[in-house]
Every structure is written in structure tokens, then in C-alpha cells.
Design a protein around this motif. Structure first.
Motif, mmCIF file in Angstrom:
data_model
loop_
_atom_site.group_PDB
_atom_site.id
_atom_site.type_symbol
_atom_site.label_atom_id
_atom_site.label_comp_id
_atom_site.label_asym_id
_atom_site.label_seq_id
_atom_site.Cartn_x
_atom_site.Cartn_y
_atom_site.Cartn_z
ATOM 1 N N VAL A 58 0.829 -1.205 0.000
ATOM 2 C CA VAL A 58 0.000 0.000 0.000
ATOM 3 C C VAL A 58 0.867 1.261 0.000
ATOM 4 O O VAL A 58 0.514 2.265 -0.613
ATOM 5 C CB VAL A 58 -0.951 -0.010 1.225
ATOM 6 C CG1 VAL A 58 -1.682 1.305 1.377
ATOM 7 C CG2 VAL A 58 -1.928 -1.161 1.103
ATOM 8 N N VAL B 292 0.327 4.717 -2.199
ATOM 9 C CA VAL B 292 0.007 6.000 -1.567
ATOM 10 C C VAL B 292 1.069 7.045 -1.933
ATOM 11 O O VAL B 292 0.736 8.195 -2.216
ATOM 12 C CB VAL B 292 -0.122 5.829 -0.040
ATOM 13 C CG1 VAL B 292 -0.235 7.166 0.659
ATOM 14 C CG2 VAL B 292 -1.326 4.953 0.282
ATOM 15 N N ARG C 222 -8.606 0.581 -7.643
ATOM 16 C CA ARG C 222 -7.532 0.872 -6.685
ATOM 17 C C ARG C 222 -8.067 1.679 -5.507
ATOM 18 O O ARG C 222 -7.685 1.443 -4.358
ATOM 19 C CB ARG C 222 -6.405 1.627 -7.373
ATOM 20 C CG ARG C 222 -5.199 1.800 -6.487
ATOM 21 C CD ARG C 222 -4.063 2.459 -7.213
ATOM 22 N NE ARG C 222 -3.520 1.537 -8.207
ATOM 23 C CZ ARG C 222 -2.592 1.863 -9.080
ATOM 24 N NH1 ARG C 222 -2.123 3.082 -9.113
ATOM 25 N NH2 ARG C 222 -2.150 0.982 -9.931
ATOM 26 N N LEU D 58 -7.917 0.627 -1.607
ATOM 27 C CA LEU D 58 -7.303 1.460 -0.572
ATOM 28 C C LEU D 58 -8.276 1.752 0.566
ATOM 29 O O LEU D 58 -7.898 1.720 1.746
ATOM 30 C CB LEU D 58 -6.789 2.764 -1.176
ATOM 31 C CG LEU D 58 -5.545 2.637 -2.057
ATOM 32 C CD1 LEU D 58 -5.251 3.957 -2.749
ATOM 33 C CD2 LEU D 58 -4.361 2.182 -1.240
#
Length: 92
Positions: free
Chosen positions: A57, A61, A75, A79
Motif C-alpha cells: 500500500v 500511496v 484501486r 485502498l
């Protein structure tokens, strides 16, 4: 061995910024390992292993925040689901 003196002449001290980055990365790794050990001692490995598996992750990010990459719907859903699962694990 013969080329060592020649190679040594071309070596330079690294710039300050990468050296500072290296120190910060090392400190972060040491902190992470220390916290992992603390969690292992307190029998919280079930939570820690799940959270540690979320390492993919971070590049996503960073790509969104630093490189301004576009976020596809799939996506974004992933998330959000990851964030919700992390909060649920942390709460208990």
C-alpha cells in the motif's frame, strides 16, 4: 589489488542529503524491527503480521501523493477497504 589505489582516487564523499536519507531509513528500519519484537513479546503477532502484509500500500500511496498518479476506481476501493480493515484491526 592493483586497481585499488586508482579506484580510491575517484571516490568522493557522498552528498549530505543522501547520507541523511540513509540515516533516516536506517532509523526507521530499527524502529520497525523493535516494534515488531515488542509485539511478538506481547503476543500481538496476529495483528502485526496482517499489518506488515500491507506493505504494497505504501508505494501506491506515495505514487498518488508524490507523483500525482491517477487513482482508478478499483484501486480506490482497495485502498478504502485496506484503511477500514486496518482501523478494525487496531480497534480490536
Amino acid at each position: 589489488m592493483v586497481l585499488l589505489p586508482t579506484a580510491a582516487r575517484h571516490l568522493r564523499a557522498p552528498p549530505l542529503i543522501p547520507a541523511v536519507q540513509a540515516v533516516l531509513i536506517g532509523a526507521g528500519a530499527a524502529l520497525g524491527l523493535s516494534l515488531y519484537l515488542l509485539a511478538a513479546q506481547r503476543q500481538m503477532l496476529a495483528v502485526v503480521v496482517v499489518l506488515a502484509s500491507l506493505y504494497p500500500v505504501l508505494p501506491v500511496v506515495l505514487g498518488i501523493g508524490v507523483l500525482h498518479e491517477r487513482v482508478e476506481r478499483r484501486r480506490a476501493i482497495g485502498l478504502v477497504g485496506t484503511a477500514v480493515a486496518t482501523v478494525l484491526l487496531a480497534v480490536g
